[in-house]
Design a protein around this motif. Structure first.
Motif, PDB file in Angstrom:
ATOM      1  N   PHE A   1      34.610  43.055  36.781  1.00 10.66           N
ATOM      2  CA  PHE A   1      33.385  41.979  36.625  1.00 10.66           C
ATOM      3  C   PHE A   1      32.751  41.847  38.109  1.00 10.66           C
ATOM      4  O   PHE A   1      31.937  41.118  38.194  1.00 10.66           O
TER       5      PHE A   1
ATOM      6  N   GLU B   1      39.749  42.316  35.582  1.00  7.56           N
ATOM      7  CA  GLU B   1      39.124  41.759  36.944  1.00  7.56           C
ATOM      8  C   GLU B   1      39.818  42.204  38.333  1.00  7.56           C
ATOM      9  O   GLU B   1      38.966  42.487  39.271  1.00  7.56           O
TER      10      GLU B   1
ATOM     11  N   ARG C   1      30.424  43.598  39.576  1.00  8.10           N
ATOM     12  CA  ARG C   1      29.008  43.734  39.678  1.00  8.10           C
ATOM     13  C   ARG C   1      28.171  43.414  38.487  1.00  8.10           C
ATOM     14  O   ARG C   1      27.088  43.709  38.310  1.00  8.10           O
ATOM     15  N   SER C   2      28.430  42.081  38.172  1.00  7.20           N
ATOM     16  CA  SER C   2      27.963  41.582  36.816  1.00  7.20           C
ATOM     17  C   SER C   2      27.741  40.041  37.038  1.00  7.20           C
ATOM     18  O   SER C   2      28.701  39.360  37.843  1.00  7.20           O
ATOM     19  N   SER C   3      26.958  39.248  36.489  1.00  4.22           N
ATOM     20  CA  SER C   3      26.643  37.972  36.410  1.00  4.22           C
ATOM     21  C   SER C   3      26.899  37.313  34.994  1.00  4.22           C
ATOM     22  O   SER C   3      26.786  38.268  34.031  1.00  4.22           O
ATOM     23  N   PRO C   4      27.455  36.210  34.800  1.00  2.00           N
ATOM     24  CA  PRO C   4      27.977  35.332  36.021  1.00  2.00           C
ATOM     25  C   PRO C   4      29.349  35.848  36.487  1.00  2.00           C
ATOM     26  O   PRO C   4      29.648  36.865  35.895  1.00  2.00           O
ATOM     27  N   ASP C   5      29.710  35.058  37.564  1.00  2.00           N
ATOM     28  CA  ASP C   5      30.762  35.677  38.355  1.00  2.00           C
ATOM     29  C   ASP C   5      32.044  35.240  37.375  1.00  2.00           C
ATOM     30  O   ASP C   5      31.983  34.666  36.371  1.00  2.00           O
TER      31      ASP C   5
ATOM     32  N   GLU D   1      33.350  31.696  36.401  1.00  2.00           N
ATOM     33  CA  GLU D   1      32.715  31.134  35.229  1.00  2.00           C
ATOM     34  C   GLU D   1      33.179  31.659  34.138  1.00  2.00           C
ATOM     35  O   GLU D   1      33.308  30.669  33.192  1.00  2.00           O
ATOM     36  N   SER D   2      33.242  32.913  33.844  1.00  2.00           N
ATOM     37  CA  SER D   2      33.542  33.430  32.572  1.00  2.00           C
ATOM     38  C   SER D   2      35.017  32.823  32.322  1.00  2.00           C
ATOM     39  O   SER D   2      35.371  32.664  31.256  1.00  2.00           O
TER      40      SER D   2
END
Length: 190
Positions: A161, A156, A163-167, A170-171
């Motif tokens: 992380f 992180e 430029r990706s979803s979910p934020d 949340e992960s």
């Protein structure tokens, strides 16, 4: 030296701040000397060498992180303790990425045994008491927590992380929930 008021403690704290700004790997006596406007050699009356400086920053980071984690888990149990423990590590890593890296700096056996690293292990085991794991499974679980926390926040803080979803939050929440589920159902029979 007296004109800048250098002490070992002040150098170590400044080194920790520098590590957060430029990275632990780039935190050197020469960089620190530039920050104070002194010659590098003048630091060696306070720290022996670059490794001594890095070790002292590591010890400071371990202490700070242990204090935060201890406050976070106080009075909590089971999933609440696990979540507070995990969040304390992640929050520290996000606020102090260089110090978090420093906390993983290799220490010799004697230094490690006298450091706050012992408190980290004790807190991990205290958090795991709510899951009733017998040895060697408790040790496996301590190592799992360390690997997950360290691995996740390392990725992180490196932007892994971004430029990706979910934020990432949340992960993180889902990962801590999954850890709780795993710990409750740890397979102890083969």
């Amino acid at each position: 030296m007296a004109r800048v008021g250098l002490t070992t403690e002040r150098l170590v704290r400044a080194g920790a701040e520098l590590a957060d700004e430029i990275g632990f790997a780039h935190t050197t006596p020469a960089e620190l000397a530039r920050r104070f406007g002194v010659k590098t050699a003048s630091l060696y009356s306070h720290v022996r060498n670059a490794d001594d400086l890095k070790t002292r920053i590591a010890l400071l980071a371990l202490e700070e992180l242990a204090d935060r984690a201890s406050l976070a888990v106080a009075g909590r149990a089971d999933k609440d303790a696990l979540t507070a423990f995990a969040d304390a590590y992640r929050d520290y890593a996000l606020a102090h990425p260089g110090r978090f890296t420093a906390a993983r700096h290799p220490l010799d056996e004697e230094t490690a045994a006298a450091s706050a690293a012992v408190r980290h292990s004790q807190m991990s085991r205290a958090v795991l008491r709510g899951y009733d794991l017998a040895e060697p499974y408790e040790t496996h679980a301590v190592r799992l927590l360390g690997a997950v926390f360290s691995g996740y926040v390392t990725l992180e803080t490196a932007g892994g992380f971004a430029r990706s979803s979910p934020d990432a939050q949340e992960s993180w929440t889902e990962i801590v929930h999954a850890l709780d589920t795993l710990l409750r159902t740890w397979p102890t029979a083969r």
